[in-house]
Design an enzyme around this catalytic site. Sequence first.
Site, PDB file in Angstrom:
ATOM      1  N   HIS A  36       0.865  -1.191   0.000  1.00  0.00           N
ATOM      2  CA  HIS A  36       0.000   0.000   0.000  1.00  0.00           C
ATOM      3  C   HIS A  36       0.895   1.233   0.000  1.00  0.00           C
ATOM      4  O   HIS A  36       2.100   1.130   0.260  1.00  0.00           O
ATOM      5  CB  HIS A  36      -0.874   0.014   1.263  1.00  0.00           C
ATOM      6  CG  HIS A  36      -0.049   0.107   2.501  1.00  0.00           C
ATOM      7  ND1 HIS A  36       0.418  -0.999   3.174  1.00  0.00           N
ATOM      8  CD2 HIS A  36       0.461   1.176   3.173  1.00  0.00           C
ATOM      9  CE1 HIS A  36       1.153  -0.624   4.196  1.00  0.00           C
ATOM     10  NE2 HIS A  36       1.210   0.694   4.223  1.00  0.00           N
ATOM     11  N   HIS A 120       5.696   6.010  -0.717  1.00  0.00           N
ATOM     12  CA  HIS A 120       6.469   4.801  -1.001  1.00  0.00           C
ATOM     13  C   HIS A 120       5.611   3.576  -0.733  1.00  0.00           C
ATOM     14  O   HIS A 120       4.574   3.669  -0.065  1.00  0.00           O
ATOM     15  CB  HIS A 120       7.718   4.748  -0.108  1.00  0.00           C
ATOM     16  CG  HIS A 120       7.370   4.651   1.349  1.00  0.00           C
ATOM     17  ND1 HIS A 120       7.046   5.766   2.117  1.00  0.00           N
ATOM     18  CD2 HIS A 120       7.206   3.584   2.163  1.00  0.00           C
ATOM     19  CE1 HIS A 120       6.740   5.379   3.336  1.00  0.00           C
ATOM     20  NE2 HIS A 120       6.815   4.057   3.402  1.00  0.00           N
TER      21      HIS A 120
HETATM   22  O1  3AM Z   1       4.668   0.586   5.186  1.00  0.00           O
HETATM   23  P1  3AM Z   1       4.607   2.063   5.429  1.00  0.00           P
HETATM   24  O2  3AM Z   1       5.956   2.675   5.580  1.00  0.00           O
HETATM   25  O3  3AM Z   1       3.772   2.787   4.465  1.00  0.00           O
HETATM   26  O4  3AM Z   1       5.499   1.621   8.817  1.00  0.00           O
HETATM   27  C1  3AM Z   1       4.135   1.415   8.978  1.00  0.00           C
HETATM   28  C2  3AM Z   1       3.405   1.323   7.680  1.00  0.00           C
HETATM   29  O5  3AM Z   1       3.905   2.303   6.812  1.00  0.00           O
HETATM   30  C3  3AM Z   1       3.524   2.673   9.554  1.00  0.00           C
HETATM   31  O6  3AM Z   1       2.153   2.581   9.222  1.00  0.00           O
HETATM   32  C4  3AM Z   1       2.003   1.814   8.039  1.00  0.00           C
HETATM   33  C5  3AM Z   1       1.013   0.717   8.279  1.00  0.00           C
HETATM   34  O7  3AM Z   1       1.396  -0.015   9.403  1.00  0.00           O
HETATM   35  N1  3AM Z   1       3.712   2.778  10.982  1.00  0.00           N
HETATM   36  C6  3AM Z   1       3.578   1.801  11.894  1.00  0.00           C
HETATM   37  N2  3AM Z   1       3.869   2.286  13.117  1.00  0.00           N
HETATM   38  C7  3AM Z   1       4.198   3.597  12.956  1.00  0.00           C
HETATM   39  C8  3AM Z   1       4.572   4.644  13.824  1.00  0.00           C
HETATM   40  N3  3AM Z   1       4.677   4.441  15.147  1.00  0.00           N
HETATM   41  C9  3AM Z   1       4.106   3.902  11.581  1.00  0.00           C
HETATM   42  N4  3AM Z   1       4.355   5.123  11.098  1.00  0.00           N
HETATM   43  C10 3AM Z   1       4.726   6.079  11.972  1.00  0.00           C
HETATM   44  N5  3AM Z   1       4.829   5.855  13.292  1.00  0.00           N
END
Ligand code: 3AM
Length: 189
Positions: A36, A120
Site C-alpha cells: 500500500h 512509497h
Molecule cells: O509501510 P509504510 O511505511 O507505508 O510503517 C508502517 C506502515 O507504513 C507505519 O504505518 C504503516 C502501516 O502499518 N507505521 C507503523 N507504526 C508507525 C509509527 N509508530 C508507523 N508510522 C509512523 N509511526
Amino acid sequence: MRYFVALTLPDPVRWQLRLLCGGLPGARWVPPENFHITLRFLGDVDGRDMDYVDAALASIRAPGFQLRLAGVGHFASGNRVKAVWAGVDKEPALTHLQNKVESAVVRAGLTPDGQKYTPHVTLTWPKDPPIDKLQHYLAGHNLFRSEPFEVTHFTLFSSHAGSENSVYHAERSYALTARATTSVQNAGR
Ligand code: 3AM
C-alpha cells in the site's frame, strides 16, 4: 486499535512489486496483499475519536489521478536501515490529497505529523542487511517502473498483529472525484 490511511494498489502492480522481493539476504518481504501507499499513519484511535476522523475523511473533496511507481530506495536512521521501498513518480495530485488527509485528521483532533511526506510502498523492513548487498539491490532495481494506474479512492485500514505479518483490514473507502485531465498522462513525452 491502530489505523492508517492509504492508497491500495491494483493486482498487476502488486505482481510487479513482487518481482522486487528478493536479493537481500535475511529480509522478510511484505506479502503482496499488504502492499500500500500510506497517506497518514494514525496510530491508536478509540471509537468516538474514530467517528470524527471518519467524518473528516469523508468530507474530503479531491480529484482522482494516475500514478506510477518508480525506482527503489530506503529509509535509514543513523546506520540502521529501517525500510526498503518502491518509490512513486512525482504527482502533484497525490501531494494535494495527502495534504487534505493531514488537515482532515488534525481537524478531527489528531496531533499534526511534522514529518516530510515521502510516498512509497514498503517492501521489507530488513534486519541489518550487508551494506554491499543493499547497494547492489538498490542499483539493480533503480530503473523499476510499474504500469500507470488510476487512483479513484483512498482507504482507512485497521492494523492487527498477525503471527508472521501485520493483518490489514480495509474499514472504509472514500471516493475521489473525477480525474482532472492534466497529470502524468503526458509524462515521458
Ligand atoms: O509501510 P509504510 O511505511 O507505508 O510503517 C508502517 C506502515 O507504513 C507505519 O504505518 C504503516 C502501516 O502499518 N507505521 C507503523 N507504526 C508507525 C509509527 N509508530 C508507523 N508510522 C509512523 N509511526
